[in-house]
Design a protein around this motif. Sequence first.
Motif, PDB file in Angstrom:
ATOM      1  N   TRP A 156       0.834  -1.197   0.000  1.00  0.00           N
ATOM      2  CA  TRP A 156       0.000   0.000   0.000  1.00  0.00           C
ATOM      3  C   TRP A 156       0.876   1.257   0.000  1.00  0.00           C
ATOM      4  O   TRP A 156       0.567   2.246  -0.663  1.00  0.00           O
ATOM      5  N   LEU A 157       1.990   1.214   0.709  1.00  0.00           N
ATOM      6  CA  LEU A 157       2.911   2.345   0.731  1.00  0.00           C
ATOM      7  C   LEU A 157       3.523   2.565  -0.644  1.00  0.00           C
ATOM      8  O   LEU A 157       3.603   3.701  -1.130  1.00  0.00           O
ATOM      9  N   VAL A 158       3.970   1.497  -1.297  1.00  0.00           N
ATOM     10  CA  VAL A 158       4.547   1.633  -2.643  1.00  0.00           C
ATOM     11  C   VAL A 158       3.506   2.191  -3.610  1.00  0.00           C
ATOM     12  O   VAL A 158       3.813   3.052  -4.451  1.00  0.00           O
ATOM     13  N   LEU A 159       2.278   1.717  -3.487  1.00  0.00           N
ATOM     14  CA  LEU A 159       1.215   2.214  -4.370  1.00  0.00           C
ATOM     15  C   LEU A 159       1.037   3.720  -4.190  1.00  0.00           C
ATOM     16  O   LEU A 159       0.908   4.461  -5.169  1.00  0.00           O
ATOM     17  N   ARG A 160       1.048   4.196  -2.943  1.00  0.00           N
ATOM     18  CA  ARG A 160       0.876   5.632  -2.706  1.00  0.00           C
ATOM     19  C   ARG A 160       2.064   6.437  -3.244  1.00  0.00           C
ATOM     20  O   ARG A 160       1.882   7.528  -3.779  1.00  0.00           O
ATOM     21  N   VAL A 161       3.267   5.900  -3.071  1.00  0.00           N
ATOM     22  CA  VAL A 161       4.459   6.590  -3.581  1.00  0.00           C
ATOM     23  C   VAL A 161       4.369   6.751  -5.097  1.00  0.00           C
ATOM     24  O   VAL A 161       4.552   7.850  -5.643  1.00  0.00           O
ATOM     25  N   GLU A 162       4.081   5.655  -5.788  1.00  0.00           N
ATOM     26  CA  GLU A 162       4.084   5.684  -7.254  1.00  0.00           C
ATOM     27  C   GLU A 162       2.840   6.378  -7.812  1.00  0.00           C
ATOM     28  O   GLU A 162       2.937   7.209  -8.720  1.00  0.00           O
ATOM     29  N   PHE A 163       1.682   6.037  -7.286  1.00  0.00           N
ATOM     30  CA  PHE A 163       0.442   6.579  -7.832  1.00  0.00           C
ATOM     31  C   PHE A 163       0.352   8.082  -7.582  1.00  0.00           C
ATOM     32  O   PHE A 163      -0.088   8.842  -8.450  1.00  0.00           O
ATOM     33  N   GLY A 164       0.787   8.509  -6.390  1.00  0.00           N
ATOM     34  CA  GLY A 164       0.777   9.938  -6.112  1.00  0.00           C
ATOM     35  C   GLY A 164       1.691  10.699  -7.053  1.00  0.00           C
ATOM     36  O   GLY A 164       1.347  11.790  -7.532  1.00  0.00           O
ATOM     37  N   ALA A 165       2.865  10.123  -7.340  1.00  0.00           N
ATOM     38  CA  ALA A 165       3.794  10.766  -8.265  1.00  0.00           C
ATOM     39  C   ALA A 165       3.226  10.820  -9.674  1.00  0.00           C
ATOM     40  O   ALA A 165       3.409  11.802 -10.399  1.00  0.00           O
ATOM     41  N   GLY A 166       2.530   9.762 -10.075  1.00  0.00           N
ATOM     42  CA  GLY A 166       1.941   9.752 -11.406  1.00  0.00           C
ATOM     43  C   GLY A 166       0.821  10.767 -11.558  1.00  0.00           C
ATOM     44  O   GLY A 166       0.721  11.457 -12.585  1.00  0.00           O
ATOM     45  N   LEU A 167      -0.022  10.895 -10.533  1.00  0.00           N
ATOM     46  CA  LEU A 167      -1.142  11.838 -10.608  1.00  0.00           C
ATOM     47  C   LEU A 167      -0.660  13.278 -10.643  1.00  0.00           C
ATOM     48  O   LEU A 167      -1.196  14.107 -11.384  1.00  0.00           O
ATOM     49  N   ILE A 168       0.349  13.597  -9.824  1.00  0.00           N
ATOM     50  CA  ILE A 168       0.821  14.980  -9.787  1.00  0.00           C
ATOM     51  C   ILE A 168       1.422  15.382 -11.123  1.00  0.00           C
ATOM     52  O   ILE A 168       1.366  16.556 -11.518  1.00  0.00           O
ATOM     53  N   LYS A 169       1.977  14.434 -11.843  1.00  0.00           N
ATOM     54  CA  LYS A 169       2.534  14.738 -13.160  1.00  0.00           C
ATOM     55  C   LYS A 169       1.420  15.006 -14.171  1.00  0.00           C
ATOM     56  O   LYS A 169       1.489  15.959 -14.952  1.00  0.00           O
ATOM     57  N   LEU A 170       0.396  14.166 -14.168  1.00  0.00           N
ATOM     58  CA  LEU A 170      -0.702  14.373 -15.110  1.00  0.00           C
ATOM     59  C   LEU A 170      -1.412  15.692 -14.862  1.00  0.00           C
ATOM     60  O   LEU A 170      -1.887  16.347 -15.792  1.00  0.00           O
ATOM     61  N   ARG A 171      -1.507  16.082 -13.582  1.00  0.00           N
ATOM     62  CA  ARG A 171      -2.207  17.322 -13.244  1.00  0.00           C
ATOM     63  C   ARG A 171      -1.315  18.551 -13.372  1.00  0.00           C
ATOM     64  O   ARG A 171      -1.800  19.677 -13.309  1.00  0.00           O
ATOM     65  N   GLY A 172      -0.020  18.324 -13.517  1.00  0.00           N
ATOM     66  CA  GLY A 172       0.908  19.436 -13.487  1.00  0.00           C
ATOM     67  C   GLY A 172       1.313  19.915 -14.860  1.00  0.00           C
ATOM     68  O   GLY A 172       0.483  20.333 -15.675  1.00  0.00           O
ATOM     69  N   ASP A 173       2.593  19.839 -15.121  1.00  0.00           N
ATOM     70  CA  ASP A 173       3.176  20.402 -16.328  1.00  0.00           C
ATOM     71  C   ASP A 173       2.627  19.729 -17.584  1.00  0.00           C
ATOM     72  O   ASP A 173       2.519  18.502 -17.655  1.00  0.00           O
ATOM     73  N   SER A 174       2.320  20.538 -18.585  1.00  0.00           N
ATOM     74  CA  SER A 174       1.776  20.001 -19.841  1.00  0.00           C
ATOM     75  C   SER A 174       2.767  19.090 -20.550  1.00  0.00           C
ATOM     76  O   SER A 174       2.370  18.242 -21.362  1.00  0.00           O
ATOM     77  N   CYS A 175       4.075  19.237 -20.250  1.00  0.00           N
ATOM     78  CA  CYS A 175       5.052  18.395 -20.942  1.00  0.00           C
ATOM     79  C   CYS A 175       4.915  16.928 -20.546  1.00  0.00           C
ATOM     80  O   CYS A 175       5.365  16.046 -21.287  1.00  0.00           O
ATOM     81  N   TRP A 176       4.283  16.646 -19.397  1.00  0.00           N
ATOM     82  CA  TRP A 176       4.019  15.247 -19.054  1.00  0.00           C
ATOM     83  C   TRP A 176       2.911  14.676 -19.942  1.00  0.00           C
ATOM     84  O   TRP A 176       2.900  13.484 -20.253  1.00  0.00           O
ATOM     85  N   ARG A 177       1.999  15.529 -20.334  1.00  0.00           N
ATOM     86  CA  ARG A 177       0.888  15.044 -21.173  1.00  0.00           C
ATOM     87  C   ARG A 177       1.293  14.949 -22.636  1.00  0.00           C
ATOM     88  O   ARG A 177       0.787  14.091 -23.371  1.00  0.00           O
ATOM     89  N   ASP A 178       2.187  15.827 -23.085  1.00  0.00           N
ATOM     90  CA  ASP A 178       2.628  15.698 -24.482  1.00  0.00           C
ATOM     91  C   ASP A 178       3.943  14.906 -24.590  1.00  0.00           C
ATOM     92  O   ASP A 178       4.562  14.861 -25.657  1.00  0.00           O
ATOM     93  N   LEU A 179       4.383  14.324 -23.467  1.00  0.00           N
ATOM     94  CA  LEU A 179       5.519  13.387 -23.426  1.00  0.00           C
ATOM     95  C   LEU A 179       6.850  14.031 -23.798  1.00  0.00           C
ATOM     96  O   LEU A 179       7.736  13.384 -24.350  1.00  0.00           O
ATOM     97  N   THR A 180       7.034  15.305 -23.448  1.00  0.00           N
ATOM     98  CA  THR A 180       8.289  15.975 -23.780  1.00  0.00           C
ATOM     99  C   THR A 180       9.128  16.321 -22.542  1.00  0.00           C
ATOM    100  O   THR A 180      10.214  16.896 -22.684  1.00  0.00           O
ATOM    101  N   CYS A 181       8.666  15.996 -21.339  1.00  0.00           N
ATOM    102  CA  CYS A 181       9.368  16.406 -20.123  1.00  0.00           C
ATOM    103  C   CYS A 181      10.795  15.865 -20.039  1.00  0.00           C
ATOM    104  O   CYS A 181      11.691  16.527 -19.495  1.00  0.00           O
ATOM    105  N   LEU A 182      11.006  14.663 -20.567  1.00  0.00           N
ATOM    106  CA  LEU A 182      12.336  14.058 -20.437  1.00  0.00           C
ATOM    107  C   LEU A 182      13.355  14.701 -21.370  1.00  0.00           C
ATOM    108  O   LEU A 182      14.553  14.404 -21.267  1.00  0.00           O
ATOM    109  N   ARG A 183      12.904  15.592 -22.251  1.00  0.00           N
ATOM    110  CA  ARG A 183      13.849  16.377 -23.047  1.00  0.00           C
ATOM    111  C   ARG A 183      14.605  17.360 -22.161  1.00  0.00           C
ATOM    112  O   ARG A 183      15.704  17.791 -22.512  1.00  0.00           O
TER     113      ARG A 183
END
Length: 522
Positions: A156-183
Motif C-alpha cells: 500500500w505504501l509503494v502504491l501511494r508513492v508511485e500513484f501519487g507521483a503519477g497523478l501529480i505529473k498528469l495534473r501538473g506540467d503540460s510536458c508530461w501530457r505531451d511526453l516531452t518532459c524528459l527532453r
Amino acid sequence: MDWFAAPEYWLSRLLVQRLLAGLYLTGFLAAAAQFRALIGASGMLPVPRFTARVPFRSAPGLFHLHYSDRFFAAVAMTGAALSAALVGGLGDAVPLWAAVLLWTVLWVLYLSIVNVGQTWYSFGWESLLLEAGSLAVFLGNEDVAPPVLVLWLMRWLVLRVEFGAGLIKLRGDSCWRDLTCLRYHHETQPMPGPLSWFFHHLPAPLHRIEAAANHVTQLVVPVALLLPQPVATYAASVIVVTQLWLVASGNFAWLNWLTITLALAAVDPARLGLPVHPRSYAGTPVWFEVLVIALTCGVAVLSYWPVRNMISRGQVMNRSFNRLHLVNTYGAFGSINRIRQEVVVEGTDEPTVTRHTVWREYGFKGKPGDVRRLPRQYAPYHLRLDWLMWFAGISPAYARPWFLPFVARLLVNDPDTLRLLRSNPFPDTPPTHVRATLYLYRFTGWRELRETGAWWHRTELHEYLGPVSLDALTRSGYRPPLGRRARTVPVDGLRSGGGRRSGQRPPRPSGPGPHHPSGPPE
C-alpha cells in the motif's frame, strides 16, 4: 491464526529488513557528517533556536529534551551502529520482543533528527524512510513467520508513492501530457549523475517512450501490487527495474533504493523461479498479533488524508499529515524546469574589491560547478547542501534563511562548513570577500565535449549576491558563526534569474514540524 502468517515470504522479509537497515545507516552517517554546519549549535539553522520557538508537540523528539552537538553526534552514531548491527543480522539473533524494540529505537532516533532538521530535512524521502521504518517494527524476525498484514501495508505504501507521483505529473506540467518532459529533466534535475549527460542526449523518440513508460509504471503497474500472485510479483519486478533506471539517471538520495526495498515485500521468490526452500515457524505470540492488527487499523484510519489528497484537484506533494510522519502523501516533479540556473560562489583575498579583482570558485561535491567535471554518483548518500543550492538557483526567497549564514562561514573558513565542499580555494587564510553569481548551465553536445572536454556550458546571467565581507556582515547586525547565539539577517540582496522558467515550484510548507518541499521523481 493461519491467515496471519506468510511463511513463503521469509526471503522477501530478510531482504526488506537488511536493505532498510542499510538505508537507515546511510541516513545516520549523513546526519553525523553534516549536522554541525547545517543545524548544529553554531550551524546555519541551529537546533537550539528551532526548539526555542517550536514546541515539542509540533516536532516531537529527543532534542526538545536536551541539545548539544555532542548529544546529536551520539544519537546519530548510535543510530548508525544499531543500523549496522541490524544489517548484520542482530534482529534475527534476539527474541521477537527485542527485535521489535530495536527497530522502534531506530525509528525514534531518526524521527528526532528529522523533526529538528528544518529545511535541510525537508524532502519526501525523509518521511518515506520513517514510514517504512515504522512498518518494519512489526515485520518480526526468525522467531515468527512474516505477518501478511504488514507485507500488504508495504504494498500500500509503494502504491501511494508511485500513484501519487503519477497523478501529480498528469495534473501538473503540460510536458508530461505531451511526453516531452524528459527532453529537459535529465539536464535540469537537482543533482545529475555520471550518466545524466548520456540520458539527456538520447533520441527524442526515446524521451517520449521514457515519459510514456513513466505514466504506465506509476499509474497502472502499482495497482497490480494489490492483485493476487503471480501478478503482484511481476508488478513489483517492473517497479524495481524502473527504479534502477532512475538510479542510473541521477542522484535522488535513497528514494529509489527505498522504493525498491518496499517493492520486494510484494515478491514471492517462488514465482520468479528462485530455488527458495520453505521454512516452518512456531505459532505467532498473541501480543504480536494484537500489535500488528492495531497497526493495520491505524494505517487504515490515517490513510484517509493521503487518499483524499490524491483524489483532490489541489493535490500536494510530499506532505506529512501528522507529527510522527506516519502514512504520508508523496509525489514529485509536477512541473519540470526548462533551464538550469546554478549559483556559483566565489571568494577573493584582495583587501579591496575592484573590477580587476580575481575571484576563485568554491567547488561543491555534487552540484554542477566546474564545467569539465563529470557529475559524480553519490546516491543513496544525501548531499544536503548541494540539493539546497539547486533550490537557491530557482528561488532566492527559499535560500534567504540559510544562504547568508553559509557565506559568513566561508568568510571565517569554518572547518565544519568547508567539509561539506569539494574544494576550498583559500586553505591558509579566509577570503576577505565572498560573492555569488547566477549562471545558466546546459549540457554540451557530442562535438563540444570532444573539442573542449567540457560536460557543461555555462553563461553568466547576473549577480546573485554582491561581494560581502565579514566586517560588513557584522555592521549589518549579523553575528559571525562563533557560538550558539549566531543569528540570520534577511538576505535582501539575493536576486532571482530572468527568462522563462517553468520549473519546479519553491517548496511549500507541509504542516507541523519540518517542511516537505517537492522532491525528485519516483
